[in-house]
Design a protein around this motif. Structure first.
Motif, PDB file in Angstrom:
ATOM      1  N   UNK A 235       0.814  -1.223   0.000  1.00 45.43           N
ATOM      2  CA  UNK A 235       0.000   0.000   0.000  1.00 45.43           C
ATOM      3  C   UNK A 235       0.848   1.274   0.000  1.00 45.43           C
ATOM      4  N   UNK A 236       2.078   1.194   0.474  1.00 46.64           N
ATOM      5  CA  UNK A 236       2.909   2.402   0.590  1.00 46.64           C
ATOM      6  C   UNK A 236       3.700   2.643  -0.698  1.00 46.64           C
ATOM      7  N   UNK A 237       4.573   3.635  -0.666  1.00 46.50           N
ATOM      8  CA  UNK A 237       5.325   4.053  -1.853  1.00 46.50           C
ATOM      9  C   UNK A 237       6.186   2.906  -2.393  1.00 46.50           C
ATOM     10  N   UNK A 238       6.166   2.757  -3.705  1.00 49.65           N
ATOM     11  CA  UNK A 238       7.042   1.806  -4.396  1.00 49.65           C
ATOM     12  C   UNK A 238       7.352   2.335  -5.782  1.00 49.65           C
ATOM     13  N   UNK A 239       8.601   2.198  -6.197  1.00 51.21           N
ATOM     14  CA  UNK A 239       8.981   2.591  -7.541  1.00 51.21           C
ATOM     15  C   UNK A 239      10.118   1.707  -8.021  1.00 51.21           C
ATOM     16  N   UNK A 240      10.137   1.457  -9.327  1.00 51.69           N
ATOM     17  CA  UNK A 240      11.225   0.718  -9.961  1.00 51.69           C
ATOM     18  C   UNK A 240      11.988   1.693 -10.854  1.00 51.69           C
ATOM     19  N   UNK A 241      13.326   1.666 -10.806  1.00 54.23           N
ATOM     20  CA  UNK A 241      14.123   2.710 -11.462  1.00 54.23           C
ATOM     21  C   UNK A 241      14.828   2.223 -12.725  1.00 54.23           C
ATOM     22  N   UNK A 242      14.266   1.211 -13.396  1.00 50.61           N
ATOM     23  CA  UNK A 242      14.974   0.566 -14.491  1.00 50.61           C
ATOM     24  C   UNK A 242      14.918   1.315 -15.823  1.00 50.61           C
ATOM     25  N   UNK A 243      14.321   2.508 -15.858  1.00 49.73           N
ATOM     26  CA  UNK A 243      14.369   3.344 -17.058  1.00 49.73           C
ATOM     27  C   UNK A 243      14.862   4.733 -16.658  1.00 49.73           C
ATOM     28  N   UNK A 244      15.340   5.484 -17.635  1.00 49.10           N
ATOM     29  CA  UNK A 244      15.836   6.836 -17.348  1.00 49.10           C
ATOM     30  C   UNK A 244      14.743   7.704 -16.748  1.00 49.10           C
ATOM     31  N   UNK A 245      13.542   7.654 -17.331  1.00 49.79           N
ATOM     32  CA  UNK A 245      12.454   8.502 -16.840  1.00 49.79           C
ATOM     33  C   UNK A 245      12.019   8.113 -15.434  1.00 49.79           C
ATOM     34  N   UNK A 246      11.930   6.798 -15.169  1.00 51.98           N
ATOM     35  CA  UNK A 246      11.518   6.370 -13.827  1.00 51.98           C
ATOM     36  C   UNK A 246      12.599   6.693 -12.799  1.00 51.98           C
ATOM     37  N   UNK A 247      13.873   6.593 -13.200  1.00 49.48           N
ATOM     38  CA  UNK A 247      14.967   6.954 -12.293  1.00 49.48           C
ATOM     39  C   UNK A 247      14.895   8.442 -11.948  1.00 49.48           C
ATOM     40  N   UNK A 248      14.675   9.264 -12.960  1.00 47.24           N
ATOM     41  CA  UNK A 248      14.582  10.712 -12.742  1.00 47.24           C
ATOM     42  C   UNK A 248      13.383  11.038 -11.859  1.00 47.24           C
ATOM     43  N   UNK A 249      12.218  10.452 -12.188  1.00 46.89           N
ATOM     44  CA  UNK A 249      11.004  10.744 -11.428  1.00 46.89           C
ATOM     45  C   UNK A 249      11.124  10.294  -9.978  1.00 46.89           C
ATOM     46  N   UNK A 250      11.703   9.113  -9.756  1.00 48.74           N
ATOM     47  CA  UNK A 250      11.821   8.592  -8.393  1.00 48.74           C
ATOM     48  C   UNK A 250      12.710   9.489  -7.543  1.00 48.74           C
ATOM     49  N   UNK A 251      13.834   9.933  -8.107  1.00 50.29           N
ATOM     50  CA  UNK A 251      14.677  10.864  -7.373  1.00 50.29           C
ATOM     51  C   UNK A 251      13.932  12.159  -7.076  1.00 50.29           C
ATOM     52  N   UNK A 252      13.222  12.669  -8.073  1.00 47.20           N
ATOM     53  CA  UNK A 252      12.497  13.924  -7.880  1.00 47.20           C
ATOM     54  C   UNK A 252      11.369  13.787  -6.858  1.00 47.20           C
ATOM     55  N   UNK A 253      10.846  12.574  -6.696  1.00 46.82           N
ATOM     56  CA  UNK A 253       9.821  12.353  -5.673  1.00 46.82           C
ATOM     57  C   UNK A 253      10.338  12.680  -4.274  1.00 46.82           C
ATOM     58  N   UNK A 254      11.652  12.568  -4.078  1.00 46.62           N
ATOM     59  CA  UNK A 254      12.231  12.870  -2.767  1.00 46.62           C
ATOM     60  C   UNK A 254      12.219  14.371  -2.457  1.00 46.62           C
ATOM     61  N   UNK A 255      11.887  15.187  -3.426  1.00 46.34           N
ATOM     62  CA  UNK A 255      11.710  16.617  -3.170  1.00 46.34           C
ATOM     63  C   UNK A 255      10.324  16.902  -2.593  1.00 46.34           C
ATOM     64  N   UNK A 256       9.437  15.898  -2.629  1.00 42.45           N
ATOM     65  CA  UNK A 256       8.115  16.034  -2.015  1.00 42.45           C
ATOM     66  C   UNK A 256       8.236  15.719  -0.527  1.00 42.45           C
ATOM     67  N   UNK A 257       7.652  16.544   0.285  1.00 45.27           N
ATOM     68  CA  UNK A 257       7.817  16.417   1.735  1.00 45.27           C
ATOM     69  C   UNK A 257       7.341  15.077   2.258  1.00 45.27           C
ATOM     70  N   UNK A 258       6.200  14.567   1.784  1.00 44.34           N
ATOM     71  CA  UNK A 258       5.660  13.324   2.321  1.00 44.34           C
ATOM     72  C   UNK A 258       6.548  12.129   1.969  1.00 44.34           C
ATOM     73  N   UNK A 259       7.072  12.098   0.740  1.00 44.40           N
ATOM     74  CA  UNK A 259       7.965  11.004   0.343  1.00 44.40           C
ATOM     75  C   UNK A 259       9.276  11.084   1.110  1.00 44.40           C
TER      76      UNK A 259
END
Length: 372
Positions: A235-259
């Motif tokens: 139910x909680x946050x999960x992401x797979x970083x196996x593409x350039x876009x998903x890697x970029x998005x996952x890192x950028x998610x850490x700029x969100x306070x809740x993540x």
């Protein structure tokens, strides 16, 4: 915990461009100070799994260096510990890992010499927090042969690059399609499995005899109508970083306070190898907004909505927006970088402009900064 851990970290992604030329996906830098594999290692440690095997192969140097001491994840123990396995030429075998099942088969003694009744198998490219004890409790309660941790993707997310799952009302998986061309379902496998150790040994040995080498296709999909394979929904946050876009998005998610607070402030913690570096230095005139800046950085310019990894130097009058700057990068004066991922150990010369138009741009400067 009554289980041993296996982390599959030997793969190469063809969807990460030049980022995978230096390192395995499991060694990709994450959230300023971490590596991708830190998240699964921390989950293993926090779940009180005392014995973990990491199977590595592609571009293993960086990952080997990162795993050189097991103390960071509390695996430095007399009983149990952290074991790193690479392909080994023997009298019986001269192959590299030909798939995930073959990686387990080539290290089957690791399973046979263990005494824990269960095995937790996880990939090294997932970013999440999970107590594997809860998955094991679910596995036992359902009397499952295999339990697959699954994640319901949000509408609009691309499910086609994952294993897509369909379950019945009881949670048993009735359909499992690996990377379908078209799909209407959005429940996907997170690459985390629970199975009884003895049964895993039997299935892996049978697959090897039949020259079948992939755990998903040759075990999960092949046996879905024979074995009781259940889905456990994360139910909680999960992401797979196996593409350039998903890697970029996952890192950028850490700029969100809740993540950011979920991973970095809420118990249990995420652990990583610690470098002895000074804190980041913000010189007079520097401006930093909504960014993660790691230790060892020196900032002279403007940084907005970006992540700077360790030992990044930002020169005078530089502007960095919506970008990821990996470890040990020197950015010369008057440079402008937007919507980019800058590869580690790069030198961006003064008065340089890099802008990703429409999609993320990977910046790799093939210059000789370190010379004898």
């Amino acid at each position: 915990m009554r289980a041993i851990g296996i982390i599959l970290a030997g793969g190469k992604s063809n969807h990460m461009g030049e980022l995978s030329n230096k390192r395995a996906i499991a060694a990709m830098p994450m959230a300023g100070s971490y590596r991708s594999i830190d998240f699964v290692l921390s989950n293993m440690s926090n779940s009180h799994i005392s014995k973990v095997g990491v199977f590595i192969q592609y571009n293993a140097k960086t990952l080997n260096e990162h795993l050189s001491s097991s103390k960071w994840w509390d695996f430095g123990r007399k009983q149990g510990g952290l074991y790193v396995f690479t392909p080994t030429i023997t009298a019986d075998n001269s192959f590299w890992y030909r798939g995930t099942a073959d990686a387990i088969y080539q290290n089957l003694d690791f399973l046979k010499n263990s005494h824990e009744p269960y095995v937790i198998i996880a990939s090294g490219d997932g970013i999440y927090k999970l107590d594997y004890n809860k998955v094991l409790e679910y596995h036992i309660a359902k009397k499952a042969d295999i339990t697959v941790v699954c994640k319901q993707l949000e509408i609009g997310e691309d499910a086609k690059r994952f294993g897509v799952v369909k379950e019945n009302q009881d949670g048993r998986i009735i359909e499992f399609e690996e990377k379908p061309v078209v799909t209407e379902h959005n429940l996907v496998s997170a690459g985390i499995y629970v199975i009884r150790r003895r049964q895993l040994i039997d299935l892996i040995e049978k697959s090897a005899l039949e020259e079948r080498y992939d755990f998903v296709k040759d075990i999960l999909i092949r046996y879905k109508n024979i074995k009781n394979i259940y889905a456990y929904q994360l139910e909680s946050y999960w992401s797979n970083i196996a593409t350039t876009n998903s890697y970029f998005k996952t890192n950028m998610d850490f700029l969100k306070k809740d993540v950011r607070e979920f991973f970095l402030k809420q118990y249990p913690d995420i652990y990583s190898k610690v470098d002895d570096l000074p804190p980041a230095k913000y010189n007079l005139g520097s401006v930093v907004k909504n960014s993660l800046v790691s230790s060892g950085c020196i900032i002279n310019g403007e940084v907005t909505d970006s992540i700077l990894f360790k030992k990044v130097y930002v020169g005078n009058n530089c502007v960095i927006k919506n970008s990821i700057i990996l470890n040990d990068v020197y950015i010369g004066d008057n440079s402008y970088i937007e919507n980019c991922i800058v590869e580690s150990r790069d030198t961006i010369r003064a008065n340089t402009t890099h802008v990703g138009e429409g999609e993320v741009k990977i910046v790799v400067e093939k210059n000789e900064r370190y010379v004898l």
